[in-house]
Design an enzyme around this catalytic site. Structure first.
Site, short mmCIF file in Angstrom:
data_model
loop_
_atom_site.label_atom_id
_atom_site.label_comp_id
_atom_site.label_asym_id
_atom_site.label_seq_id
_atom_site.Cartn_x
_atom_site.Cartn_y
_atom_site.Cartn_z
CB CYS A 63 26.10 30.48 93.14
SG CYS A 63 26.25 32.23 93.51
CE1 TYR A 194 24.44 34.79 86.81
CE2 TYR A 194 26.76 35.39 87.05
CZ TYR A 194 25.71 34.51 87.30
OH TYR A 194 25.92 33.37 88.03
N1 LIG Z 1 25.69 40.30 95.19
C1 LIG Z 1 25.40 38.97 95.59
C2 LIG Z 1 24.83 38.18 94.42
C3 LIG Z 1 24.47 36.78 94.76
C4 LIG Z 1 23.59 36.13 93.67
O1 LIG Z 1 23.05 36.83 92.80
N2 LIG Z 1 23.44 34.80 93.72
C5 LIG Z 1 22.60 34.12 92.75
C6 LIG Z 1 23.14 32.75 92.39
S1 LIG Z 1 24.49 32.80 91.28
C7 LIG Z 1 21.23 33.86 93.34
O2 LIG Z 1 21.12 33.33 94.42
N3 LIG Z 1 20.18 34.25 92.61
C8 LIG Z 1 18.83 34.03 93.00
C9 LIG Z 1 17.93 35.13 92.51
O3 LIG Z 1 18.41 36.12 91.98
O4 LIG Z 1 16.73 34.97 92.67
C10 LIG Z 1 26.66 38.35 96.14
O5 LIG Z 1 27.73 38.53 95.53
O6 LIG Z 1 26.60 37.70 97.16
#
Ligand SMILES: N[C@@H](CCC(=O)N[C@@H](CS)C(=O)NCC(=O)O)C(=O)O
Length: 329
Positions: A63, A194
């Site tokens: 990530c 994204y």
């Molecule tokens: N705004 C958050 C975004 C984090 C994020 O979207 N992480 C993704 C992985 S790249 C995730 O865990 N997604 C799981 C989901 O959306 O269910 C940050 O920057 O910490």
């Protein structure tokens, strides 16, 4: 993938039906701050004092948002002060898990099997997406923050009084400039890839891809005469950009259909990418096994066969040729 609804895990993909096919990222749920003495943070919330051994970081090596926090933990010499757990690269119906695989680190603090269990430990009735990174307080047994932009700010300065390594990546005099780069790069590039990859309508994809390459073209000329975004000084804005550039040719170009050009086609940007990759300690935070496997095998609505492409062939250890533009920050 899924999300928590009133504390119950539900299997659920991203819903683009209400936005005409556009991907809209949900706001992070936990936004507290660690500060040197536990005083409130920049937005008024706080109460978490910087103490060695008290906090634990949960990341995915795949990530880009979590990767920022891993880099800051390393740059600031916090490895011995803040514990680490690494989830498996596959994000399926259970979301992120601690299944064993090379490169993963189980949850030594709470012993959870799935990341969503950590969220409900912190807030039993939570309604939220379950994302990495997560910064956890082992003392109060709660989630401090799941917003990477905030976490890197905390790691940058909160632990300076208790033995963090020197280095300020958000210096007072450059804050306005850094905030400006962050805002543009977040919307059109970090999150722009994204928006392109998760769009379910042609016009939304077209708009996102246009934004991605407008920004890359601008960065290519911006970085012609500057070693880093702000000139000689390496800042937070560079590290936020780095984690997206690192994944670009391997994942965003193919999987997210951002394929007008590759980073390899931009001489300045690709030198800049290698420069940051070769910065002491950073290479060790980069894992293309986790990166490629995660995207190509977790997003089965984009890649139903889950076949992972072999390439690209790239050598990020090749000379970057950027030292002529200034000393390292
Ligand atoms: N705004 C958050 C975004 C984090 C994020 O979207 N992480 C993704 C992985 S790249 C995730 O865990 N997604 C799981 C989901 O959306 O269910 C940050 O920057 O910490």
């Amino acid at each position: 993938m899924g999300r928590l609804v009133d504390g119950v895990w539900t299997t659920q993909g991203y819903d683009t039906s209400a936005t005409g096919g556009a991907f809209k990222r949900e706001e992070s749920r936990f936004r507290n701050w660690i500060t040197p003495d536990g005083a409130p943070g920049p937005d008024g919330e706080g109460g978490f004092a910087a103490e060695p051994g008290r906090y634990h970081l949960y990341v995915s090596l795949a990530c880009p948002w979590a990767h920022r926090t891993l880099i800051f933990r390393r740059l600031k010499g916090l490895d011995g002060m803040i514990g680490l757990s690494v989830v498996h690269w596959f994000m399926g119906d259970e979301g992120w898990t601690f299944a064993e695989a090379p490169g993963t680190i189980p949850d030594s603090v709470n012993g959870v099997r799935c990341l969503h269990e950590l969220y409900t430990l912190a807030e039993p009735g939570a309604t939220t997406r379950v994302t990495v990174p997560v910064l956890w307080d082992t003392q109060r047994r709660t989630l401090v923050s799941n917003e990477s932009a905030d976490i890197i700010r905390m790691l940058n300065s909160a632990f300076d009084g208790v033995g963090a390594r020197e280095g300020d990546y958000y210096p007072e005099a450059l804050r306005e400039e850094i905030d400006g780069y962050n805002a543009r790069i977040y919307d059109t590039l970090n999150n722009g890839v994204y928006k392109a990859g998760f769009a379910t309508a042609q016009d939304k994809y077209d708009a996102a891809v246009a934004g991605v390459f407008e920004t890359l073209d601008w960065l290519e000329s911006h970085l012609a005469a500057r070693r880093y975004l702000c000139g000689d000084r390496l800042t937070e804005a560079d590290w936020r950009l780095f984690t997206t550039l690192l994944r670009f040719d391997a994942v965003y170009h193919g999987h997210f259909k951002c394929n007008l050009r590759r980073i390899a086609d931009y001489p300045n940007l690709s030198g800049y990418l290698r420069d940051l990759y070769q910065h002491p300690g950073v290479r060790e935070t980069c894992d293309f096994e986790h990166i490629k496997n995660h995207y190509y095998r977790s997003h089965d609505w984009i890649n139903p066969s889950r076949v992972v492409p072999a390439g690209p062939v790239q050598d990020l250890d090749a000379p970057h040729g950027r030292a002529r533009l200034g000393a390292p920050g």
